[in-house]
Design an enzyme around this catalytic site. Structure first.
Site, short mmCIF file in Angstrom:
data_model
loop_
_atom_site.label_atom_id
_atom_site.label_comp_id
_atom_site.label_asym_id
_atom_site.label_seq_id
_atom_site.Cartn_x
_atom_site.Cartn_y
_atom_site.Cartn_z
N ASP A 175 0.87 -1.17 0.00
CA ASP A 175 0.00 0.00 0.00
C ASP A 175 0.91 1.23 0.00
O ASP A 175 2.11 1.12 0.28
CB ASP A 175 -0.89 -0.04 1.24
CG ASP A 175 -1.72 1.21 1.40
OD1 ASP A 175 -2.40 1.60 0.45
OD2 ASP A 175 -1.66 1.83 2.49
N ASP A 185 -0.20 5.17 0.93
CA ASP A 185 -0.46 6.11 2.02
C ASP A 185 -0.54 5.38 3.36
O ASP A 185 -1.35 4.47 3.53
CB ASP A 185 -1.78 6.84 1.77
CG ASP A 185 -1.77 7.65 0.49
OD1 ASP A 185 -1.24 8.77 0.52
OD2 ASP A 185 -2.26 7.16 -0.53
N ASP A 243 -1.64 -0.96 5.87
CA ASP A 243 -1.91 -0.34 7.17
C ASP A 243 -3.37 -0.34 7.57
O ASP A 243 -3.72 0.19 8.63
CB ASP A 243 -1.40 1.10 7.17
CG ASP A 243 -2.23 2.00 6.26
OD1 ASP A 243 -2.55 1.59 5.13
OD2 ASP A 243 -2.57 3.13 6.69
#
Length: 226
Positions: free
Chosen positions: A12, A14, A174
């Protein structure tokens, strides 16, 4: 998993590779200010990030109790993206230890890719500005294939574009969409607990959980050994 063929590692963006919150929230508050609304504090807005610009705007407007039409949201999203693109790396920085971790993974033969719900051109612009683009065999956003996480097809297509094989892949993220896409694609997932999520990563139960990027190579090695 077999150590004979180093798995491709899919990240991922961001909240996983890069701490983008300062510039994303700056762009959000720019739009809110133009609409005569109060800014959203950075600390409160971090967990709004992760589902793309449009969703971030929707969440920011919800905080202010503002409901807008689809057409108005389209306009605000364009304003957001225009401002964000101009300021995409003003405050955004790779998380501590990232580049050393990527160096270690590359030295062990791992290919690397990015699978993000950010727009592809914005993702590439950000990674270009941070001198990270050459590290990745593929950088794919929500508009690359017209699908987004947690749709497993997004992860499959990203891995294929990077020249990897899905059975030999590991996802790193995240938030819920990252764990969800990995589970649906039947690949292991490593969660980071320093990103942006409204559900604690411990509750999402990734296969491994890390609190610093320096721990990533060992977490990957432990998954390969199982």
């Amino acid at each position: 998993m077999s150590a004979a063929s180093p798995p491709i590692i899919v990240f991922d963006l961001d909240g996983t590779l890069v701490d983008t919150a300062p510039d994303l929230i700056s762009a959000l508050n720019h739009v809110l200010d133009r609409e005569g609304l109060r800014p959203v504090p950075l600390s409160a807005a971090r967990n709004m990030i992760g589902a793309g610009a449009r969703k971030l705007l929707e969440r920011g407007l919800e905080v202010e109790g503002r409901v807008v039409s689809i057409g108005e949201l389209d306009r605000l999203t364009r304003d957001f993206i225009d401002f964000y693109a101009e300021h995409i790396a003003d405050g955004s920085r790779p998380f501590d230890g990232l580049e050393a971790a990527l160096d270690r993974l590359a030295s062990k033969g791992h290919s690397l890719a990015v699978c993000t719900n950010k727009l592809e051109w914005l993702s590439k612009l950000l990674l270009d500005r941070l001198d990270l683009t050459p590290r990745f065999a593929a950088i794919c956003g929500q508009d690359t294939f017209g699908i987004a996480k947690p749709d497993p097809a997004f992860l499959r297509e990203t891995v294929a574009r990077a020249g990897g094989r899905l059975p030999g892949a590991i996802m790193v993220g995240d938030a819920g969409p990252d764990v969800g896409v990995a589970r649906r694609a039947n690949v292991p997932v490593i969660g980071v607990d320093f990103g942006y999520t409204d559900v604690p990563m411990t509750e999402l139960k990734p296969d491994r959980l890390i609190s610093h990027m320096r721990d990533l190579p060992d977490a990957i090695a432990s998954l390969i050994a199982t």
